[in-house]
Design an enzyme around this catalytic site. Structure first.
Site: not given
Ligand SMILES: [Zn+2]
Ligand SMILES: [Zn+2]
Length: 363
Positions: A38, A40, A43, A59, A164
């Site tokens: 993902c 995220s 990041h 996650h 997610c």
């Molecule tokens: Zn995510």
């Protein structure tokens, strides 16, 4: 057991052996079966979000409960579970009013267990776990409240995405914006989250679903998931394109699945008077957006954010699993690539090129 650790921003993840302490009171150990790749996580890898390192990232995942510590009642060994990346203490104001995504019942750091200690060590050093879970690992010990049991017939890669991108995108439409049948919608960004906004809008009965992205292959994915119109934002002005498709008005709802300064402005400009613009993608910490508040007043426009699609994991993971098993939402087409665990850095490389809808690591 092996885990993928980020030691320093802008360096590859290291898939290495780590020591894991078993579950303590209120915790469970889960054998991870699949984990999604993902933005995220990216990041953190690229330094947009500065978190303490070394950390096991990941996650968005699903697995089987292996053992539980004292006092765990919500899961038992053998359960198939989806990881939630938000806690749910069950006692704070937000949990009490049914907005567990905003749970503030725990004061300890979000990369260790609820008592503030770590379960992972390598060479004597504590290793943190992203969102208290850190699912790029063969096995995860985490607070049991981060786990939600689901139907056992769900395939693992599909189940992982329920952690997610699926709830974030579908929930943004159904739980946050509460899009009604016949509405007009635009979504900017057609990655894992944006495609789920598209299929959430279709599920809600939106009559016009406009998808915008810079990449033609992603617009193709969006059409497969139910977009009625697409705009290539590289060559076309998104706000102008939306106005042309809606008789000059703009859409009833606009979703920013990117989380950027320009996209926040675009969604507010793209909604019709009385419309609702929603920021879904998570911006970097430093992002500021130059919106025009006057348009919000004269046009009675709403700009809001939604975290994790404003879902209640304990309830909505099961609801979304049922919708997926009934083929009312499509998880199969989201998974354009699967990887072995040691191919994880290739997974992030392809994520950043935009070549995949979603990549999933299978263990
Ligand atoms: Zn995510
Ligand atoms: Zn709480």
């Amino acid at each position: 057991m092996k885990a993928a650790i980020l030691y320093k921003a802008n360096t590859p993840l290291e898939v290495v052996d780590v020591q894991q302490q078993g579950p303590q009171g209120g915790e469970a150990r889960v054998r991870v079966k699949a984990a999604g790749v993902c933005h995220s996580d990216w990041h953190i890898i690229n330094g947009d979000w500065t978190l303490p390192l070394p950390m096991v990232l990941g996650h968005e995942a699903a697995g089987i409960v292996e053992d539980v510590g004292a006092g765990v009642g919500n899961v038992k060994p053998g359960d198939h579970v989806i990881f939630s990346f938000r806690p749910q203490c069950g006692r704070c104001l937000y949990c009490s009013i049914g907005r567990s995504i905003l749970c503030d019942g725990h004061q300890t750091a979000r990369w260790a267990m609820l008592d503030g200690t770590c379960r992972l060590k390598r060479d004597g050093q504590d290793i943190f776990q992203m969102a208290r879970i850190g699912t790029f690992a063969e096995s995860v010990v985490c607070p049991a409240e981060m786990l939600v049991p689901i139907r056992k017939e769900m395939p693992w890669p599909q189940a992982a995405l329920m952690g997610c991108c699926v709830p974030t995108g579908v929930g943004a439409v159904t739980r946050c914006a509460e899009v009604e049948a016949g509405a007009t919608v635009v979504v900017i960004g057609c990655g894992g989250v944006g495609l789920n906004v598209v299929q959430g809008a279709k599920l809600a009965g939106a009559k016009t679903i406009i998808a915008a992205d810079l990449l033609e292959n992603k617009l193709g994915y969006a059409r497969e998931f139910g977009a009625t119109h697409t705009i290539n934002a590289k060559t076309e002005d998104v706000v102008k394109g939306v106005q042309e498709l809606t008789g000059g008005l703009g859409t009833d709802y606009a979703f920013d699945a990117i989380g950027g300064d320009k996209t926040a402005v675009t969604i507010l400009d793209a909604v019709a008077p009385g419309g609702h613009a929603v920021i879904v993608g998570i911006p970097s910490f430093a992002t500021r957006a130059p919106i025009a508040p006057v348009a919000m007043v004269y046009g009675e426009k709403t700009l809001s954010g939604t975290y994790y699609g404003s879902i209640r994991p304990a309830i909505d993971f099961g609801v979304l699993a049922d919708l997926a098993m009934d083929k009312r939402i499509d998880l199969d087409s989201l998974i354009s690539r699967t990887y072995k665990f040691d191919e994880i850095n290739e997974g992030f490389r392809l994520l950043t090129t935009g070549a995949v809808a979603r990549g999933v690591i299978q263990f």
